[in-house]
Design a protein around this motif. Structure first.
Motif, PDB file in Angstrom:
ATOM      1  N   HIS A  17       9.853  12.476 -12.102  1.00  0.00           N
ATOM      2  CA  HIS A  17       8.684  11.752 -12.625  1.00  0.00           C
ATOM      3  C   HIS A  17       8.104  10.801 -11.577  1.00  0.00           C
ATOM      4  O   HIS A  17       6.898  10.702 -11.417  1.00  0.00           O
ATOM      5  CB  HIS A  17       9.065  10.993 -13.896  1.00  0.00           C
ATOM      6  N   VAL A  20       5.982  12.677  -9.093  1.00  0.00           N
ATOM      7  CA  VAL A  20       4.698  13.068  -9.682  1.00  0.00           C
ATOM      8  C   VAL A  20       3.743  11.883  -9.657  1.00  0.00           C
ATOM      9  O   VAL A  20       2.564  12.027  -9.323  1.00  0.00           O
ATOM     10  CB  VAL A  20       4.895  13.600 -11.125  1.00  0.00           C
ATOM     11  N   ASP A  21       4.245  10.702  -9.986  1.00  0.00           N
ATOM     12  CA  ASP A  21       3.408   9.500  -9.940  1.00  0.00           C
ATOM     13  C   ASP A  21       2.907   9.239  -8.517  1.00  0.00           C
ATOM     14  O   ASP A  21       1.748   8.888  -8.317  1.00  0.00           O
ATOM     15  CB  ASP A  21       4.182   8.275 -10.436  1.00  0.00           C
ATOM     16  N   GLN A  22       3.779   9.411  -7.536  1.00  0.00           N
ATOM     17  CA  GLN A  22       3.385   9.209  -6.147  1.00  0.00           C
ATOM     18  C   GLN A  22       2.326  10.222  -5.717  1.00  0.00           C
ATOM     19  O   GLN A  22       1.370   9.875  -5.018  1.00  0.00           O
ATOM     20  CB  GLN A  22       4.603   9.305  -5.219  1.00  0.00           C
ATOM     21  N   ILE A  23       2.502  11.460  -6.121  1.00  0.00           N
ATOM     22  CA  ILE A  23       1.526  12.511  -5.787  1.00  0.00           C
ATOM     23  C   ILE A  23       0.168  12.165  -6.393  1.00  0.00           C
ATOM     24  O   ILE A  23      -0.861  12.252  -5.713  1.00  0.00           O
ATOM     25  CB  ILE A  23       2.014  13.895  -6.266  1.00  0.00           C
ATOM     26  N   ASN A  24       0.149  11.754  -7.654  1.00  0.00           N
ATOM     27  CA  ASN A  24      -1.111  11.391  -8.307  1.00  0.00           C
ATOM     28  C   ASN A  24      -1.763  10.183  -7.639  1.00  0.00           C
ATOM     29  O   ASN A  24      -2.985  10.137  -7.461  1.00  0.00           O
ATOM     30  CB  ASN A  24      -0.896  11.129  -9.792  1.00  0.00           C
ATOM     31  N   GLU A  25      -0.958   9.215  -7.235  1.00  0.00           N
ATOM     32  CA  GLU A  25      -1.474   8.037  -6.554  1.00  0.00           C
ATOM     33  C   GLU A  25      -2.076   8.423  -5.197  1.00  0.00           C
ATOM     34  O   GLU A  25      -3.148   7.951  -4.824  1.00  0.00           O
ATOM     35  CB  GLU A  25      -0.365   7.008  -6.354  1.00  0.00           C
ATOM     36  N   ARG A  27      -3.276  11.377  -4.360  1.00  0.00           N
ATOM     37  CA  ARG A  27      -4.514  12.127  -4.614  1.00  0.00           C
ATOM     38  C   ARG A  27      -5.674  11.172  -4.876  1.00  0.00           C
ATOM     39  O   ARG A  27      -6.790  11.377  -4.397  1.00  0.00           O
ATOM     40  CB  ARG A  27      -4.333  13.078  -5.791  1.00  0.00           C
ATOM     41  N   SER A  28      -5.402  10.126  -5.633  1.00  0.00           N
ATOM     42  CA  SER A  28      -6.433   9.129  -5.928  1.00  0.00           C
ATOM     43  C   SER A  28      -6.878   8.421  -4.648  1.00  0.00           C
ATOM     44  O   SER A  28      -8.075   8.223  -4.422  1.00  0.00           O
ATOM     45  CB  SER A  28      -5.889   8.107  -6.934  1.00  0.00           C
ATOM     46  N   SER A  31      -9.059  10.689  -2.537  1.00  0.00           N
ATOM     47  CA  SER A  31     -10.404  10.764  -3.105  1.00  0.00           C
ATOM     48  C   SER A  31     -11.217   9.519  -2.757  1.00  0.00           C
ATOM     49  O   SER A  31     -12.388   9.607  -2.382  1.00  0.00           O
ATOM     50  CB  SER A  31     -10.316  10.931  -4.619  1.00  0.00           C
TER      51      SER A  31
END
Length: 108
Positions: A17, A20-25, A27-28, A31
């Protein structure tokens, strides 16, 4: 005995988990950086148009863009895009034109 999918030979384990949080961060952040690069490019191009057409220094052109954005309450990137379009079409939005004319008279 029960076998799970991630226990099969060659199976890729599901990320934790935290990962996944690091990957989403990340990606943000990517962007945001892409948007910043695009905005920076537009501002630089607009400064060039103002320097060429308005015969101002780059510092004066930057001040003109920034203050026009603040006084018209139009995002700096959008003001820059309007100035770039002006360089191509010869037409500048009235509120931007009025503010830039007012500002240039104080530079002069």
């Amino acid at each position: 005995m029960e076998t799970h999918a991630n226990e099969l030979p060659g199976a890729v384990p599901e990320p934790e988990h935290h990962a996944v949080d690091q990957i989403n961060e990340l990606r943000s952040k990517v962007s945001q950086l892409e948007n910043a690069v695009d905005s920076h490019a537009a501002v630089d191009q607009a400064i060039s148009v103002i320097v060429a057409v308005g015969r101002l220094t780059p510092a004066q052109a930057w001040d003109l863009l920034r203050e026009t954005s603040m006084r018209t309450n139009i995002n700096l990137r959008h003001v820059s895009q309007l100035v770039i379009a002006w360089g191509v079409t010869g037409h500048l939005a009235a509120d931007i034109r009025e503010e830039s004319t007012r500002r240039q008279s104080t530079i002069g």
